[in-house]
Every structure is written in structure tokens, then in C-alpha cells.
Design a protein around this motif. Structure first.
Motif, short mmCIF file in Angstrom:
data_model
loop_
_atom_site.label_atom_id
_atom_site.label_comp_id
_atom_site.label_asym_id
_atom_site.label_seq_id
_atom_site.Cartn_x
_atom_site.Cartn_y
_atom_site.Cartn_z
N GLU A 2 0.83 -1.21 0.00
CA GLU A 2 0.00 0.00 0.00
C GLU A 2 0.87 1.26 0.00
OE1 GLU A 2 -3.36 0.42 -0.21
OE2 GLU A 2 -3.40 -1.71 -0.69
N GLY A 3 1.98 1.22 0.72
CA GLY A 3 2.87 2.38 0.73
C GLY A 3 3.48 2.66 -0.63
N LEU A 4 3.88 1.61 -1.34
CA LEU A 4 4.44 1.78 -2.67
C LEU A 4 3.40 2.34 -3.64
CD1 LEU A 4 6.55 -1.51 -2.95
CD2 LEU A 4 7.43 0.82 -2.80
N GLN A 5 2.17 1.81 -3.57
CA GLN A 5 1.11 2.35 -4.43
C GLN A 5 0.84 3.82 -4.12
OE1 GLN A 5 -2.58 0.21 -5.38
NE2 GLN A 5 -1.76 -1.52 -4.23
N ALA A 6 0.78 4.13 -2.85
CA ALA A 6 0.48 5.51 -2.46
C ALA A 6 1.60 6.46 -2.90
CB ALA A 6 0.27 5.59 -0.94
N GLN A 7 2.85 6.05 -2.74
CA GLN A 7 3.96 6.90 -3.19
C GLN A 7 3.90 7.12 -4.69
OE1 GLN A 7 7.73 5.32 -2.02
NE2 GLN A 7 7.66 6.20 0.02
N LEU A 8 3.59 6.07 -5.44
CA LEU A 8 3.61 6.17 -6.90
C LEU A 8 2.45 6.99 -7.44
CD1 LEU A 8 4.96 5.22 -9.53
CD2 LEU A 8 3.44 3.24 -9.49
N LEU A 9 1.25 6.83 -6.86
CA LEU A 9 0.05 7.42 -7.44
C LEU A 9 -0.46 8.66 -6.71
CD1 LEU A 9 -1.94 4.14 -8.25
CD2 LEU A 9 -0.56 5.54 -9.80
N LEU A 10 -0.13 8.81 -5.44
CA LEU A 10 -0.70 9.93 -4.67
C LEU A 10 0.24 11.12 -4.55
CD1 LEU A 10 -2.54 8.14 -1.73
CD2 LEU A 10 -3.50 9.00 -3.86
N SER A 53 8.31 11.89 0.73
CA SER A 53 6.86 11.82 0.55
C SER A 53 6.11 11.69 1.88
CB SER A 53 6.51 10.65 -0.36
OG SER A 53 6.79 9.41 0.28
N GLY A 54 6.80 11.23 2.93
CA GLY A 54 6.13 11.03 4.21
C GLY A 54 5.34 9.74 4.28
N ILE A 55 5.52 8.84 3.30
CA ILE A 55 4.80 7.57 3.26
C ILE A 55 5.83 6.45 3.36
CG2 ILE A 55 3.27 6.10 1.90
CD1 ILE A 55 2.22 8.63 0.55
N ALA A 56 5.62 5.55 4.30
CA ALA A 56 6.57 4.47 4.53
C ALA A 56 6.32 3.32 3.57
CB ALA A 56 6.47 3.98 5.98
N THR A 57 7.37 2.57 3.28
CA THR A 57 7.25 1.40 2.41
C THR A 57 7.85 0.17 3.08
OG1 THR A 57 9.31 1.99 1.30
CG2 THR A 57 7.27 2.77 0.30
N THR A 58 7.74 0.11 4.39
CA THR A 58 8.26 -1.03 5.14
C THR A 58 7.10 -1.87 5.65
OG1 THR A 58 8.33 0.35 7.13
CG2 THR A 58 10.35 0.17 5.84
N ALA A 94 -4.27 11.52 4.09
CA ALA A 94 -4.55 10.35 4.93
C ALA A 94 -3.44 9.32 4.82
CB ALA A 94 -5.89 9.74 4.52
N ALA A 95 -2.85 9.18 3.63
CA ALA A 95 -1.76 8.22 3.46
C ALA A 95 -0.56 8.61 4.32
CB ALA A 95 -1.35 8.15 1.98
N ARG A 96 -0.25 9.90 4.38
CA ARG A 96 0.88 10.33 5.22
C ARG A 96 0.58 10.09 6.69
NH1 ARG A 96 0.45 14.56 1.30
NH2 ARG A 96 2.21 14.49 -0.16
N LEU A 97 -0.70 10.20 7.07
CA LEU A 97 -1.07 10.01 8.46
C LEU A 97 -1.10 8.53 8.84
CD1 LEU A 97 -2.13 11.23 11.13
CD2 LEU A 97 -4.44 11.02 10.19
N LEU A 98 -1.69 7.70 7.99
CA LEU A 98 -1.92 6.29 8.32
C LEU A 98 -0.79 5.38 7.85
CD1 LEU A 98 -5.73 6.11 7.49
CD2 LEU A 98 -4.67 6.27 9.75
N LEU A 99 -0.11 5.74 6.77
CA LEU A 99 0.99 4.92 6.26
C LEU A 99 2.34 5.57 6.49
CD1 LEU A 99 -0.49 3.77 2.81
CD2 LEU A 99 -0.48 2.51 4.97
N GLY A 100 2.35 6.69 7.19
CA GLY A 100 3.61 7.37 7.48
C GLY A 100 4.48 6.56 8.42
N PRO A 101 5.77 6.88 8.48
CA PRO A 101 6.68 6.13 9.34
C PRO A 101 6.34 6.29 10.81
CG PRO A 101 7.74 8.09 8.46
CD PRO A 101 6.44 7.97 7.76
N SER A 102 6.52 5.21 11.54
CA SER A 102 6.31 5.25 12.98
C SER A 102 7.47 5.98 13.66
CB SER A 102 6.19 3.83 13.54
OG SER A 102 7.41 3.12 13.33
#
Length: 410
Positions: A74-82, A95-100, A188-196
Motif C-alpha cells: 500500500e505504501g508503494l502504491q500511495a507513493q507512486l500514485l498519490l 513523501s512522508g509515506i513508509a514502504t516497510t 490520509a496516506a501520510r497520516l496512516l501509512l507514514g513512518p512510525s
């Protein structure tokens, strides 16, 4: 002050608007696939179909969120498309979106909320994408005097030309909703999929390590290339002053060897700067110190060396940094005092390594104690290894002395 028309229309000409739109439409695929299990009720048409699409996949998505790799996908999709702009390593990190993968139950919970939010927003936008263009078509047909009875839309029994004025409104509404929903989902992606917090700390530590590594490489290049250039300049000047073909031949051979070593050091540093390159394991150590002494002798200095103790068994970091300290000390001698007699002492025991380089003071002192980039680099290297270094005049000589502890590194 109301926004101008160009500002209102600008999002419609940005590629990210449509990649975000696509990202939300893809989310409704889960509802379609789940609907195949329910055949007739699901494909009955109308608002009931969209309701089934928004409800049926919820349990499956909640279970999918428990799988750690789902967060990465989901993080990879969000980085690529959002997120707009290029998607190189730096842009993805910013981007503020994690891919781990999910590493804790908290991250799994945030992933579950993201999946559910994406499904509901995607189904809603899919419904509008399917229905609003049909409504615009119905208005256009009614404007030409034809009654319309499109499935899922109110029938228009009394067509009139003024329906043509309403035809653009569904498309304007669809565009506004798509732009707004895409921006909200990116946030929302940065909030919910962002790095811990742990991931942010790990990222900060990694950036700090890279910065320290780059600083160390800069010092490496300063020491290696500076030494090579200093030796080359001194050898060339001595060859011109000597006027001897034999001496000139020896000087040219020494210049060639020094240049070759400098190129090897430069290539080693460049390989380290490339993040995808394997880290070289051939950095010189104190067992290679003889080549430093030979280059100083080739430049015209008389070098007296005293080596004692098991230099070949020294810990790698101490031996490598010790080599650079001796190199910088000899470079300092050649640069400021010229080809003068030099004494080099390297002594190791079980507890400490001592390095000392001495040369007669020239008429003008080479550098004030505590000054000079090269001498400062020697002190910094010693401090990083838990040792200490001293530089300055001592009884008519210029002395560079370092003590590096060994016991704690063995």
C-alpha cells in the motif's frame, strides 16, 4: 478573495490529479471481486450494487491488514500514485509515506484503517464516476427534446432546451470531488501509512551515519590527494633543481607511482559514495606504511623509521586511521618544510598504539598549534578512536604525536 479561474482549472492539467483518481478507482476492484460471491443480489444494479461493494470486502480487508507486507504494498502504491513529481529515492523518502512491512500491532491497525478508508472513498468516487457522466448525457438528450430513462437515474419525461444548461454541472461536480478526494487521500496516506516513531528514529540515524561517512570520505580525499599532489610538486621541483638525468628519471618514476596510488584512493572513495556499490575492503593500513616512507624519500627527505610491536594484528579501524595520520603528517612536512630529515616512530603493544613524526622546524613555523585542516583532521581521527593527538613545536622540531587505545577495540 475568490480564486481566479486559472487557479481553479490548474488541478485538471496536473498528472497527479488523474493518478490519484486511478488510485481510488482501483480500491473499488475489491468490492467487485467480492461481489462475484453474491451473484444476483450484488449485480441487481442501482444503489444496492454500490452498497454491496462498500460493505462486502470489509472483513477481508481487516484480515489482510494483519499481513505485514500489505503495508509495504500500500505504501508503494500511495507513493507512486498519490504524490506528485519524480519518484527517485530522495523524493520517495520526502513523501512522508513508509514502504516497510508492519512491525507492530499499532502499524497493522493503521493499515486496516487505511484499507477501509480507501475502499469507502474509492467506491464513492467510482459511483460518481459512473453515474455523473450519464446524468450529463441525460441532460444533453433532454435538451434536444428526447425523454430519457437511464437505469439508476431519475427519468426525464418532459425534455426542454434549458436542460442543456445543466449538462456541464455533473462533470464539474465530478472533477471537484476527484480533486478534493485525491488531496484528502494523500494526506490520509501520510497520516496512516507514514513512518512510525521507531522508523523515523532509524531514518534519522541512517542519515546521520551517511553524513558522518561523507565527512570521513572528504577527510580521506584531503589526506590522500593532498599527499599525492604535495609529493608530486616537491619531486618535480627537486628534479628541475638537480639538473641530473638520473635524478629526474627517479623523480618521474616516483611521480608516476604516487599518481597511481592517488587514483586508486580516488576510485575507492567514489565507490563508497555510490550507495549501490559494494564497500571496498582494500583501504591501506599501517602494514602499507612503507610506501608512504618511500614516497617521502623519493621527494628528497631522509626518513628514519622505527617500527615496533605487532602492527599487522592491530584492529582494522586503528590501523586504517593510523595510516592516514602518518600520511597527513608526512604531507605536512613536505608542504611546509620541504625535503628535510624526518623521523617516524610507530610502536604498538597490547594497550596502545603510538605514532610520532618529527622534523626540524623551518625558518617560518609551518602552522600554529591548533590550526590547519590536516592537523585538525589528525586530532579528530584520534578523538573518534578514543585517543588523543598533539601537534606543535618541541625542542627545535615540529612534532605530530598520537596515542590510540587498543584494549577496548580488541
Amino acid at each position: 478573495m475568490p480564486p481566479s479561474l486559472p487557479n481553479v482549472l490548474r488541478p485538471l492539467f496536473r498528472a497527479v490529479t488523474y493518478t490519484r483518481w486511478l488510485h481510488l478507482l482501483i480500491a473499488s476492484v475489491a468490492g467487485v471481486l467480492t461481489g462475484f460471491l453474491y451473484n444476483e443480489p450484488f449485480f441487481a444494479g442501482g444503489w444496492l450494487t454500490w452498497l454491496w461493494m462498500a460493505v462486502l470486502p470489509l472483513p477481508l480487508l481487516a484480515l489482510a491488514a494483519l499481513i505485514p507486507v500489505v503495508r509495504r504494498v500500500e505504501g508503494l502504491q500511495a507513493q507512486l500514485l498519490l504524490t506528485p513529481g519524480p519518484h527517485d529515492r530522495t523524493a520517495r523518502a520526502a513523501s512522508g509515506i513508509a514502504t516497510t512491512p508492519s512491525g507492530s500491532w499499532r502499524e497493522r491497525g493503521r493499515t486496516a484503517v487505511w484499507l477501509l478508508l480507501r475502499l469507502e472513498a474509492g467506491v464513492a468516487l467510482s459511483a460518481l464516476t459512473a453515474q455523473l457522466p450519464l446524468l450529463a448525457w441525460a441532460f444533453m438528450m433532454a435538451a434536444t427534446g428526447r425523454p430519457t430513462h437511464l437505469k439508476g437515474l431519475p427519468a426525464i419525461e418532459s425534455p426542454h432546451w434549458w436542460y442543456g444548461l445543466l449538462a456541464p454541472l455533473p462533470l464539474v461536480l465530478l472533477s471537484a470531488v476527484a480533486v478534493g478526494a485525491g488531496a484528502l487521500m494523500a494526506g490520509a496516506a501520510r497520516l496512516l501509512l507514514g513512518p512510525s516513531a521507531a522508523e523515523r528514529l532509524a531514518g534519522l540515524e541512517a542519515r546521520t551515519e551517511r553524513m558522518l561517512e561523507h565527512n570521513r570520505l572528504a577527510q580521506e580525499l584531503h589526506d590522500a590527494i593532498g599527499h599525492a599532489l604535495t609529493v608530486t610538486v616537491v619531486q618535480a621541483g627537486a628534479a628541475r633543481a638537480a639538473g641530473s638525468p638520473e635524478f629526474t628519471e627517479r623523480a618521474l618514476a616516483a611521480i608516476e607511482d604516487t599518481g597511481r596510488q592517488a587514483l586508486a584512493d580516488l576510485e575507492r572513495a567514489l565507490r563508497l559514495l555510490r550507495e549501490d556499490a559494494p564497500r571496498p575492503a582494500d583501504r591501506p593500513t599501517l602494514t602499507d606504511a612503507e610506501r608512504l616512507l618511500e614516497s617521502a624519500r623519493a621527494a628528497g627527505s631522509t626518513v628514519r623509521a622505527e617500527l615496533s610491536g605487532p602492527l599487522e594484528t592491530l584492529p582494522g579501524p586503528v590501523s586504517r586511521e593510523g595510516y592516514r595520520m602518518v600520511q597527513e603528517a608526512l604531507t605536512n612536512v613536505l608542504r611546509h618544510a620541504g625535503p628535510v630529515p624526518v623521523s617516524v616512530r610507530m610502536a604498538a603493544d597490547t594497550d596502545v598504539l603510538e605514532l610520532e613524526v618529527r622534523n626540524p622546524l623551518p625558518a617560518a613555523p609551518p602552522e600554529p598549534a591548533g590550526g590547519g585542516r590536516g592537523l585538525r583532521g589528525i586530532r579528530e581521527r584520534a578523538a573518534l578512536l578514543g585517543g588523543e593527538a598533539e601537534t606543535g613545536p618541541d625542542g627545535g622540531e615540529w612534532r605530530v604525536r598520537a596515542r590510540l587505545p587498543l584494549r577496548q577495540l580488541r
